[in-house]
Design a protein around this motif. Structure first.
Motif, PDB file in Angstrom:
ATOM      1  N   CYS A 104       0.830  -1.203   0.000  1.00  0.00           N
ATOM      2  CA  CYS A 104       0.000   0.000   0.000  1.00  0.00           C
ATOM      3  C   CYS A 104       0.868   1.258   0.000  1.00  0.00           C
ATOM      4  CB  CYS A 104      -0.917  -0.016   1.220  1.00  0.00           C
ATOM      5  SG  CYS A 104      -1.937   1.464   1.361  1.00  0.00           S
ATOM      6  N   LYS A 128      -7.538   6.811   3.914  1.00  0.00           N
ATOM      7  CA  LYS A 128      -7.968   5.722   4.807  1.00  0.00           C
ATOM      8  C   LYS A 128      -9.339   6.043   5.413  1.00  0.00           C
ATOM      9  CE  LYS A 128      -4.421   3.252   3.975  1.00  0.00           C
ATOM     10  NZ  LYS A 128      -4.589   2.159   3.019  1.00  0.00           N
ATOM     11  N   LEU A 156     -11.777  -1.928   7.985  1.00  0.00           N
ATOM     12  CA  LEU A 156     -10.574  -1.241   7.519  1.00  0.00           C
ATOM     13  C   LEU A 156      -9.324  -1.903   8.111  1.00  0.00           C
ATOM     14  CD1 LEU A 156      -9.250   1.055   5.918  1.00  0.00           C
ATOM     15  CD2 LEU A 156      -9.531   2.497   7.951  1.00  0.00           C
ATOM     16  N   GLU A 160      -6.315  -3.567   5.981  1.00  0.00           N
ATOM     17  CA  GLU A 160      -4.923  -3.135   6.162  1.00  0.00           C
ATOM     18  C   GLU A 160      -4.035  -4.311   6.540  1.00  0.00           C
ATOM     19  OE1 GLU A 160      -3.720  -0.075   5.359  1.00  0.00           O
ATOM     20  OE2 GLU A 160      -5.766   0.195   4.640  1.00  0.00           O
TER      21      GLU A 160
END
Length: 193
Positions: A104, A128, A156, A160
């Motif tokens: 990322c 984000k 989330l 991640e």
């Protein structure tokens, strides 16, 4: 409306910097290398981007807009909240398996720019938080807003973590575990308490 030569040059610099940053990192990629790879004059670079930080923020915003457009297209397909969230996980799986996957870019930026007041840090937070808010909005069709907020934050974190595992070469395990946990979390949150 056709673009101008100046905006074409600016976009070319952004795309060149994006390719370099994702492969080598932000601090390790110097402005002179970007200028050379983009084949632009130093004056052109500084007219469009007075500082390297300005360029990094624009690269992150460019990447965020691309990601948002891709998720917008998926959202147009419709479906239940679970199906929409599953599509977000599916998108990540395709990305993890692509030749273009280097981890990322936003996580890399955060690792290099940890000051919450820094413009790069703020660009990462915007992206984000944007994904979290998108998932919260999807989930508000299935549960109360406060609960949707909690589930979106957990989703989330799953994404991640899966991204990091995929970067470590564990794509199958990352995707399988994150998708299963995410959809299980949604199902559990929909049950009457």
């Amino acid at each position: 409306m056709p673009s101008s030569p100046a905006s074409d040059k600016r976009q070319h610099v952004v795309e060149t910097a994006y390719a370099l940053f994702k492969r080598a990192g932000f601090h390790a990629t110097g402005i002179d290398r970007i200028i050379a790879e983009a084949d632009v004059a130093k004056m052109t670079m500084y007219r469009h981007f007075p500082s390297k930080d300005d360029l990094i923020v624009e690269v992150l915003d460019y990447r965020a807009r691309r990601f948002d457009r891709q998720l917008d297209r998926l959202a147009e397909e419709g479906g239940t909240p679970e199906q929409k969230i599953k599509k977000i996980f599916d998108w990540h799986e395709r990305w993890f398996r692509s030749e273009d996957f280097h981890g990322c870019l936003f996580a890399h930026a955060l690792a290099e720019f940890g000051d919450p007041q820094h413009p790069v840090f703020k660009a990462v937070a915007r992206q984000k938080n944007g994904l979290r808010l998108r998932m919260r909005q999807i989930l508000t069709d299935a549960m109360p807003r406060g609960q949707a907020e909690s589930v979106a934050a957990a989703l989330l974190m799953l994404i991640e973590g899966a991204t990091l595992m995929a970067q470590m070469g564990q794509v199958d395990a990352a995707v399988r575990a994150a998708r299963k946990a995410g959809l299980g979390l949604i199902a559990a949150s929909r049950r009457p308490q």
